[in-house]
Each structure stands twice: as C-alpha cells, then as structure tokens.
Motif scaffolding. Structure first.
Motif, PDB file in Angstrom:
ATOM      1  N   SER A 131       0.750  -0.997  15.289  1.00 22.68           N
ATOM      2  CA  SER A 131       1.451  -1.529  14.120  1.00 22.68           C
ATOM      3  C   SER A 131       2.581  -0.597  13.736  1.00 22.68           C
ATOM      4  O   SER A 131       2.522   0.615  13.966  1.00 22.68           O
ATOM      5  CB  SER A 131       0.491  -1.711  12.936  1.00 22.68           C
ATOM      6  OG  SER A 131      -0.066  -0.462  12.556  1.00 22.68           O
ATOM      7  N   ALA A 132       3.625  -1.169  13.153  1.00 24.81           N
ATOM      8  CA  ALA A 132       4.811  -0.416  12.756  1.00 24.81           C
ATOM      9  C   ALA A 132       5.481  -1.150  11.605  1.00 24.81           C
ATOM     10  O   ALA A 132       5.146  -2.308  11.318  1.00 24.81           O
ATOM     11  CB  ALA A 132       5.782  -0.288  13.929  1.00 24.81           C
ATOM     12  N   LYS A 137       9.126  -2.998  14.959  1.00 19.57           N
ATOM     13  CA  LYS A 137       8.125  -3.536  15.883  1.00 19.57           C
ATOM     14  C   LYS A 137       8.666  -3.639  17.310  1.00 19.57           C
ATOM     15  O   LYS A 137       7.987  -3.260  18.271  1.00 19.57           O
ATOM     16  CB  LYS A 137       7.650  -4.909  15.401  1.00 19.57           C
ATOM     17  CG  LYS A 137       6.695  -4.853  14.229  1.00 19.57           C
ATOM     18  CD  LYS A 137       6.363  -6.241  13.719  1.00 19.57           C
ATOM     19  CE  LYS A 137       5.574  -7.046  14.713  1.00 19.57           C
ATOM     20  NZ  LYS A 137       5.164  -8.359  14.174  1.00 19.57           N
ATOM     21  N   ASP A 164       2.709  -6.220  11.651  1.00 19.49           N
ATOM     22  CA  ASP A 164       3.420  -5.086  11.089  1.00 19.49           C
ATOM     23  C   ASP A 164       2.536  -4.428  10.029  1.00 19.49           C
ATOM     24  O   ASP A 164       1.510  -4.977   9.613  1.00 19.49           O
ATOM     25  CB  ASP A 164       4.758  -5.532  10.487  1.00 19.49           C
ATOM     26  CG  ASP A 164       4.585  -6.529   9.360  1.00 19.49           C
ATOM     27  OD1 ASP A 164       4.429  -6.098   8.207  1.00 19.49           O
ATOM     28  OD2 ASP A 164       4.588  -7.747   9.649  1.00 19.49           O
ATOM     29  N   GLU A 165       2.921  -3.237   9.603  1.00 24.90           N
ATOM     30  CA  GLU A 165       2.056  -2.455   8.720  1.00 24.90           C
ATOM     31  C   GLU A 165       1.799  -3.161   7.385  1.00 24.90           C
ATOM     32  O   GLU A 165       0.686  -3.138   6.861  1.00 24.90           O
ATOM     33  CB  GLU A 165       2.672  -1.078   8.492  1.00 24.90           C
ATOM     34  CG  GLU A 165       2.640  -0.201   9.734  1.00 24.90           C
ATOM     35  CD  GLU A 165       3.348   1.125   9.542  1.00 24.90           C
ATOM     36  OE1 GLU A 165       4.089   1.267   8.547  1.00 24.90           O
ATOM     37  OE2 GLU A 165       3.164   2.019  10.386  1.00 24.90           O
ATOM     38  N   ALA A 168      -0.704  -5.949   7.873  1.00 29.43           N
ATOM     39  CA  ALA A 168      -2.022  -5.385   8.170  1.00 29.43           C
ATOM     40  C   ALA A 168      -2.717  -4.919   6.893  1.00 29.43           C
ATOM     41  O   ALA A 168      -3.909  -5.168   6.689  1.00 29.43           O
ATOM     42  CB  ALA A 168      -1.881  -4.231   9.158  1.00 29.43           C
ATOM     43  N   ILE A 169      -1.964  -4.247   6.025  1.00 27.02           N
ATOM     44  CA  ILE A 169      -2.531  -3.793   4.750  1.00 27.02           C
ATOM     45  C   ILE A 169      -2.918  -4.996   3.886  1.00 27.02           C
ATOM     46  O   ILE A 169      -3.955  -5.000   3.212  1.00 27.02           O
ATOM     47  CB  ILE A 169      -1.529  -2.893   4.010  1.00 27.02           C
ATOM     48  CG1 ILE A 169      -1.252  -1.631   4.830  1.00 27.02           C
ATOM     49  CG2 ILE A 169      -2.051  -2.501   2.631  1.00 27.02           C
ATOM     50  CD1 ILE A 169      -0.080  -0.827   4.334  1.00 27.02           C
ATOM     51  N   ASP A 196       4.886  -1.466   0.894  1.00 27.69           N
ATOM     52  CA  ASP A 196       4.551  -0.375   1.792  1.00 27.69           C
ATOM     53  C   ASP A 196       5.756   0.552   1.914  1.00 27.69           C
ATOM     54  O   ASP A 196       6.746   0.227   2.565  1.00 27.69           O
ATOM     55  CB  ASP A 196       4.155  -0.940   3.166  1.00 27.69           C
ATOM     56  CG  ASP A 196       3.894   0.161   4.184  1.00 27.69           C
ATOM     57  OD1 ASP A 196       3.530   1.274   3.754  1.00 27.69           O
ATOM     58  OD2 ASP A 196       4.050  -0.092   5.387  1.00 27.69           O
ATOM     59  N   GLY A 198       7.193   3.862   3.361  1.00 27.18           N
ATOM     60  CA  GLY A 198       6.925   4.852   4.398  1.00 27.18           C
ATOM     61  C   GLY A 198       7.997   5.916   4.455  1.00 27.18           C
ATOM     62  O   GLY A 198       8.764   6.109   3.502  1.00 27.18           O
TER      63      GLY A 198
END
Length: 262
Positions: A131-132, A137, A164-165, A168-169, A196, A198
C-alpha cells in the motif's frame, strides 16, 4: 509494517503482524515498526554492494557513536516519488564510492523486510500487497514488481487491485464499526472520512456504509465517495487549501485598512 492474511479451509480469515527483532540492544523487545534506514557497509564494486537496513543499520550507527564512516540514509520511502534513474553517491566504511539508483535501494530494503518476515513466521511468501499514498501507487508497483518478478514465482497486486493507504485505513475503521453493529444493531449505517497525513503526502478518503444481518453473518455495503469523479488527495488537497487561503485573505483585506485598494 508487515502482516499476513489468509483464509483457512473453513474460509475464516486470519492474520498475523510481524514483530521484527530490535537488535540495537539486548534489552529491546521485538517491534512491529521497521525503521526505513539504509547504511552502506560495502561499496567496493557494483557486484559486492552490501547495505544494512532497519534495526541493523541503527545498531551500526550506535556502535560507531553516531559518527558513521559509511553513507546512511533515513526515510528512504520518500524516494518512491523520484525518477527511476535518480542516483545517490554512496561511500562505504573503507572510503569506496559508488552511485546507486534509489529505487534499487528501496528494492533491496523490501527484499530484506520480506526475508526477515519469512524468518520470523517460518514460511515462504510469494503473494504480495503493497500500500502507498494514492498518487504513488503506480510508482511503488513499478518498484515492487521489479523486485519480486513474476518469472521468479511471485505475484504482486497491481495498481487497480491494491489498496491505497487511505482506503486501507478506512476499511479498518469499517471493520470496527461492524463489531459495534453486532452489539448495537441500531448503528447500521453512516459515513466515514479518513484524512491520512504522511511525509509529504495527504490523502482524503470518504465512504458511506450500511450493515444488514443475514443468514451467514453481516452483509456490508460500502460506497467509496470521491470529489469531482476523481480521487481526492495530493495536489488536489493542496489546491483546495490555497483556494481557502485566498478567500480568507480577501475577506481580511476587505475588512481592514486596505479595503479601498481592493
């Protein structure tokens, strides 16, 4: 972070989170977070490049009293967004110098992480999901599919089938809400938004969910919502922030001493 997910013969999903050995000191307990650090131990030739990663790189740094003779790189995941041919100058402890592609360093790091996971869980992995941030991605898939090639027996989830992150969250939050629904059936629908933030990337994911009891458990409906038909994150979010700043600045000057000049 690394985890496994599978279904047993009864189709029950199970998962494991890998706890890596923190070798910096003997008293350290295993840690689920692997530091994204790379240390150049040997760079005498292209065929003999040797790097230390994660806790091993951190241990070497401590052993040298935080004055490393070799090149050390922190937060190497930020290199995902760079050009595939971008290189960095690397010195080893014997003052050898070599140019390495940063994507090759990331590939070496990922192979090391997988190797450590195989040692900890005592099994061999051939199917991978990475995941990114949503805007990265495609870049990450280009790196991972090269590091774990199909002709070598590996399968890497492609851009379309990987999460993607932010999403996923969001799915993790939906699973928590599902458990709440089992205890309180009235909580059967709602909206979720995940922001999110980052290291240089910010993604926003929104969805509307609904739960319903069925003969085989809980039926879950998830509708991922987007903005203007596109995913919302990265430059789009930055653009909206600048729009908001322009509105705020305009209001400020219209109310102030500069109003006659607007």
């Amino acid at each position: 972070t690394v985890g496994t997910w599978k279904k047993d013969r009864e189709k029950n999903p199970t998962h494991e989170i890998v706890a890596f050995d923190d070798v910096t000191t003997a008293e350290k307990k295993p840690n689920c977070l692997m530091p994204t650090i790379a240390y150049v131990l040997n760079a005498s030739s292209a065929d003999s490049v040797q790097l230390l990663f994660g806790f091993e790189a951190k241990k070497r740094l401590i052993e040298m009293d935080y004055q490393p003779k070799g090149s050390i790189f922190y937060n190497i995941k930020q290199w995902i967004s760079t050009d595939p041919d971008f290189t960095v100058s690397c010195n080893d402890e014997n003052n050898h110098n070599i140019q390495l592609k940063v994507h090759d360093i990331i590939s070496m790091f990922l192979r090391y992480v997988v190797e450590q996971a195989e040692i900890k869980l005592k099994r061999h992995f051939v199917n991978f999901h990475f995941s990114a941030p949503i805007k990265l991605k495609a870049r990450l898939y280009a790196i991972t599919s090269k590091a774990f090639k199909r002709e070598d027996g590996y399968t890497v989830a492609d851009v379309q089938s990987s999460l993607d992150e932010g999403i996923a969250i969001m799915y993790e939050r939906i699973s928590e809400l599902r458990e709440e629904f089992l205890k309180t059936p009235q909580k059967n629908r709602g909206d979720v938004m995940i922001i999110d933030c980052g290291g240089g990337t910010t993604d926003v994911a929104r969805c509307r969910y609904a739960f319903a009891s069925s003969d085989v458990g809980v039926r879950t409906q998830i509708r991922v919502r987007s903005v203007n038909g596109q995913y919302f994150g990265g430059n789009e979010l930055t653009y909206r922030i600048f729009q908001l700043l322009k509105i705020k600045l305009s209001d400020y000057y219209k109310r102030g001493m500069q109003s006659e000049k607007i």
